[in-house]
Design an enzyme around this catalytic site. Sequence first.
Site, PDB file in Angstrom:
ATOM      1  N   LYS A 112       0.839  -1.202   0.000  1.00  0.00           N
ATOM      2  CA  LYS A 112       0.000   0.000   0.000  1.00  0.00           C
ATOM      3  C   LYS A 112       0.876   1.255   0.000  1.00  0.00           C
ATOM      4  O   LYS A 112       0.372   2.349  -0.245  1.00  0.00           O
ATOM      5  CB  LYS A 112      -0.959  -0.012   1.189  1.00  0.00           C
ATOM      6  CG  LYS A 112      -2.108  -1.007   1.036  1.00  0.00           C
ATOM      7  CD  LYS A 112      -3.197  -0.791   2.051  1.00  0.00           C
ATOM      8  CE  LYS A 112      -2.769  -1.133   3.448  1.00  0.00           C
ATOM      9  NZ  LYS A 112      -2.467  -2.571   3.615  1.00  0.00           N
ATOM     10  N   TYR A 144       1.184   4.189   6.463  1.00  0.00           N
ATOM     11  CA  TYR A 144       2.522   3.615   6.326  1.00  0.00           C
ATOM     12  C   TYR A 144       3.592   4.716   6.360  1.00  0.00           C
ATOM     13  O   TYR A 144       4.653   4.546   6.960  1.00  0.00           O
ATOM     14  CB  TYR A 144       2.647   2.851   5.014  1.00  0.00           C
ATOM     15  CG  TYR A 144       2.037   1.478   4.987  1.00  0.00           C
ATOM     16  CD1 TYR A 144       1.568   0.852   6.146  1.00  0.00           C
ATOM     17  CD2 TYR A 144       1.935   0.777   3.791  1.00  0.00           C
ATOM     18  CE1 TYR A 144       1.015  -0.417   6.102  1.00  0.00           C
ATOM     19  CE2 TYR A 144       1.395  -0.496   3.745  1.00  0.00           C
ATOM     20  CZ  TYR A 144       0.936  -1.092   4.891  1.00  0.00           C
ATOM     21  OH  TYR A 144       0.397  -2.349   4.842  1.00  0.00           O
TER      22      TYR A 144
END
Length: 355
Positions: A112, A144
Amino acid sequence: MTKRALVVGYTGIQGHAVAAKLVADGWEVLGLARTPKEQAGVTGIAADLTDPESLRAALDGIAPTHVFLTTWLRMESEAENIRVNAEMLRNLFAALRPANSVEHVALVTGLKHYLGPFEAYGKGQLPKTPFREDQGRLDVENFYYAQEDEVFAAAGADGFTWGVHRPHTVIGKAVGNAMNMGQTLAVYATICRETGRPFRFPGSQVQWDSLTDMTDARQLAAQVAWAATSDDARNEDFNVVNGDVFRWSWMWGRIADWFGLEAEEFDGTERPLEQQMAEDAELWAEIADRHGLAERDLHRLASPWHTDADLGRPIEVVTDMSKSRARGFTGYIATDKAFFDLFETLRADGIIPGA
C-alpha cells in the site's frame, strides 16, 4: 553479545513468523501483544500500544537490542489510521528510550506504500510496475508513511539503525488476523468441498490474466532477520516477495487441485467472497463440529473483504526484489508451495478438515 529481540505483534501472521525465525537463529525473543499466546522460545509480554502508562510498566527493565514492528490498528478512516498508528509507535519508543539499548528497528509495512491506502486503493496515478523502492511515496495520506516517519524520528533521536520491509499479500497462519488470504481461501475451498458449491474465482479479469506475486511469511521473516544483522542493509527500505510470478488463471486451478475440487471456468464476472460467504458463519460452525475442528468462528479464520480487495484490483501488481538481492538476500519460496505448506499446517492443526 546476546541479541535480544522484541517482536511487536508476534501473534499475527508476520510477527509469528519473524519470532519463529529469530528463535531458530538463536536469538532471545520477547513478544509483545495485547493478548499474548504461547509460542516456542518466545516470552510473551502483555501490553497495549495505545496506553502509554501500561506500556511503560510492561517494558520496564526490558532492554531489547532489536525491535521488529509487525502490527497496526485499523480505524474507520485513513486520517484515524495515521493518528492512532503513529501514536502507537511514539508510545513504544518513549517506553524503550530509558534503557537506551535499541540498536536496530525493523518496520514491516506493505505494498500500500505504492498502491495507496484502502480509501484510495489502486486508484489515481500509480507508479508503473514492477514496484521499486526508488519510486517513493504517493501524494496521498497513508499511515505507512506516518509509521516510517516515527521510526526515522526515533532513529535520529536515539541513534539506532532502521529497516523498512514491504511485503505483498502475506501467506501464513494466524487465527484472528484481519488480513489473511491464504487462510480465507482454505476456508472457502473447504466450504465448497463440503457443500458442493462451485469453486469460483471472486476477483477481476485483470487479476485473473495479469502476472502477480505474493510473500510467504517465512520469506518475510528471513529478509527481516538478514537485514537486522547485515551491514549492507542498514537504513534501507526493501520490497520482499517470494521471488516467482504467477497468474491467478493458473494458481486458482492449483489450489482447487489441492482440495480435490474442480475450479469453475472464470467468465469475467466478479463474485466477491464477502458476498459468497456472507451467510456462512453458521455453516462453518456445523462443519467445525462435524469434523472436530479447532475454531468454530468463521470470522476468526477468514477475511473475505481483504481477499476481495487484492483479487479485485483493476491493475497488475508485480514487485521488484533487485535491491535486497544486490545486497545479499537470496531467499526464494515458490508461491504454490507457500499455499500448500499453509494448507498442510492448517490441516495438521485442526483448522480445516483432512482429505
